[in-house]
Design an enzyme around this catalytic site. Structure first.
Site, PDB file in Angstrom:
ATOM      1  N   GLU A   1       0.823  -1.212   0.000  1.00  0.00           N
ATOM      2  CA  GLU A   1       0.000   0.000   0.000  1.00  0.00           C
ATOM      3  C   GLU A   1       0.857   1.262   0.000  1.00  0.00           C
ATOM      4  OE1 GLU A   1      -3.035   0.301  -0.597  1.00  0.00           O
ATOM      5  OE2 GLU A   1      -3.769  -1.747  -0.365  1.00  0.00           O
TER       6      GLU A   1
ATOM      7  N   TYR B   1      -6.229   6.441   4.670  1.00  0.00           N
ATOM      8  CA  TYR B   1      -6.340   5.471   3.573  1.00  0.00           C
ATOM      9  C   TYR B   1      -5.579   4.184   3.896  1.00  0.00           C
ATOM     10  CZ  TYR B   1      -5.276   2.821  -0.511  1.00  0.00           C
ATOM     11  OH  TYR B   1      -5.118   1.757  -1.353  1.00  0.00           O
TER      12      TYR B   1
ATOM     13  N   ASP C   1      -9.172   6.370  -1.717  1.00  0.00           N
ATOM     14  CA  ASP C   1      -8.110   6.973  -2.517  1.00  0.00           C
ATOM     15  C   ASP C   1      -8.724   7.668  -3.732  1.00  0.00           C
ATOM     16  OD1 ASP C   1      -8.872   4.890  -4.166  1.00  0.00           O
ATOM     17  OD2 ASP C   1      -6.863   4.062  -4.425  1.00  0.00           O
TER      18      ASP C   1
END
Length: 347
Positions: free
Chosen positions: A37, A120, A138
């Site tokens: 991520e 996020y 996002d």
């Protein structure tokens, strides 16, 4: 909100049938999920894959990352850019080791307390690894939801993102929050594409989409125009004394802070004086191809030179063999093409 809930089931069914086979989707271990991520921020999926695999081969556990020396992690990150991301990753890894007994916390607030982890990333790691019902909003998700609801709110505003985090939390399925988050992101990445070019004909939630119904998919999402970048003019030097090549460490503040670079100065400084500042007393200066490099808010216009050094003095430059420079030190992308051109001249 009831209208939005109707997208949940068809979206999850579509995801199960159409999701890309990505290496970080083959695990529920929070460490590799987190690594992926962070890498995927500002970087395309295909570009991330080799970095992800190399990073985990070298640092397979959070303990390995916490204990790694900085040059190792910067070298592993070389080419991904935004080097503060990997430095913050190491700080977070140290937190995990010291504050959480080496285990990622299965708690949203505790994930948010780790260095470099914002809403996020906490949502993605929390929902995918621990099944926590928290959103991961996002740019892809903002685009998808803006089109589905024909919402004209400016997605560059933090308030818009916060609003969508709350609205998505309300419709998130309790049994599969990780899949739901990934399904929204996958839809945005592969179907509900940016720049007014969505593939509506294959969209699993097309019948619920207000932008599609109105024939206005190109109108959404709404985003304020970016400010023009600041342009900076530099002289960049590939310096060699025939045996070694010079690199320089940037200061600890500002753009590319603390990273190694090719020696450079402001273009306003005359070349002989610029080289004197770098401790180079006698040299032949050969023009190389000029370069341009674009950062988020700054644009570098670089006049580049190959410098054959015949006399030098002690300075802040670090003189290294080609092998040492290439294997042990990370050089930002801004200097890579000039570096390669310089090596070709040497050969």
């Amino acid at each position: 909100m009831e209208h939005l809930r109707e997208i949940t089931e068809p979206l999850l069914q579509w995801f199960q049938l159409n999701k890309r086979d990505l290496p970080w989707r083959r695990t529920k271990d929070p460490y590799p999920i987190w690594v992926s991520e962070i890498m995927l921020q500002q970087t395309r999926v295909e570009a991330v894959k080799p970095y992800y695999e190399r990073f985990l081969q070298t640092l397979p556990t959070v303990k390995d990352l916490a204990e790694a020396d900085e040059e190792t992690i910067l070298k592993l990150w070389e080419g991904l850019g935004y080097y503060s991301r990997v430095r913050n990753m190491q700080k977070a890894a140290i937190q995990v080791m010291e504050e959480h007994n080496g285990q990622f916390p299965a708690d949203h607030k505790m994930l948010l307390s780790l260095k470099g982890i914002g809403p996020y990333t906490a949502g993605a790691v929390g929902s995918i690894a621990f099944n926590l019902p928290v959103p991961a909003v996002d740019g892809n998700v903002l685009r998808v939801m803006s089109r589905i609801t024909a919402d004209a709110s400016d997605i560059s505003l933090q308030s818009t993102k916060k609003d969508w985090e709350e609205r998505i939390t309300d419709i998130m399925p309790a049994k599969s929050p990780g899949d739901f988050n990934q399904a929204l992101m996958e839809l945005g990445a592969t179907v509900c594409l940016p720049n007014g070019a969505p593939k509506c004909e294959i969209c699993p939630v097309r019948k619920y989409c207000e932008a599609y119904r109105k024939g206005a998919t190109q109108t959404y999402p709404v985003k304020a125009e970016k400010k023009a970048r600041t342009i900076e003019h530099l002289n960049v030097f590939f310096c060699t004394d025939r045996q070694k090549i010079a690199i320089h460490k940037r200061g600890q503040k500002g753009l590319l802070s603390g990273l190694w670079e090719l020696p450079n100065t402001d273009r306003e400084i005359a070349l002989p004086a610029a080289l004197q500042e770098l401790g180079i007393l006698q040299a032949e200066i050969i023009p190389m191809k000029n370069r341009k490099h674009i950062f988020t808010h700054i644009e570098w216009h670089m006049d580049c030179y190959f410098v054959k050094v015949s006399e030098k003095k002690e300075s802040e430059l670090l003189w290294l063999s080609i092998e040492d420079a290439e294997t042990s030190y990370a050089l930002p992308s801004a200097f890579k093409k000039t570096w390669q051109e310089g090596l070709e001249i040497i050969k």
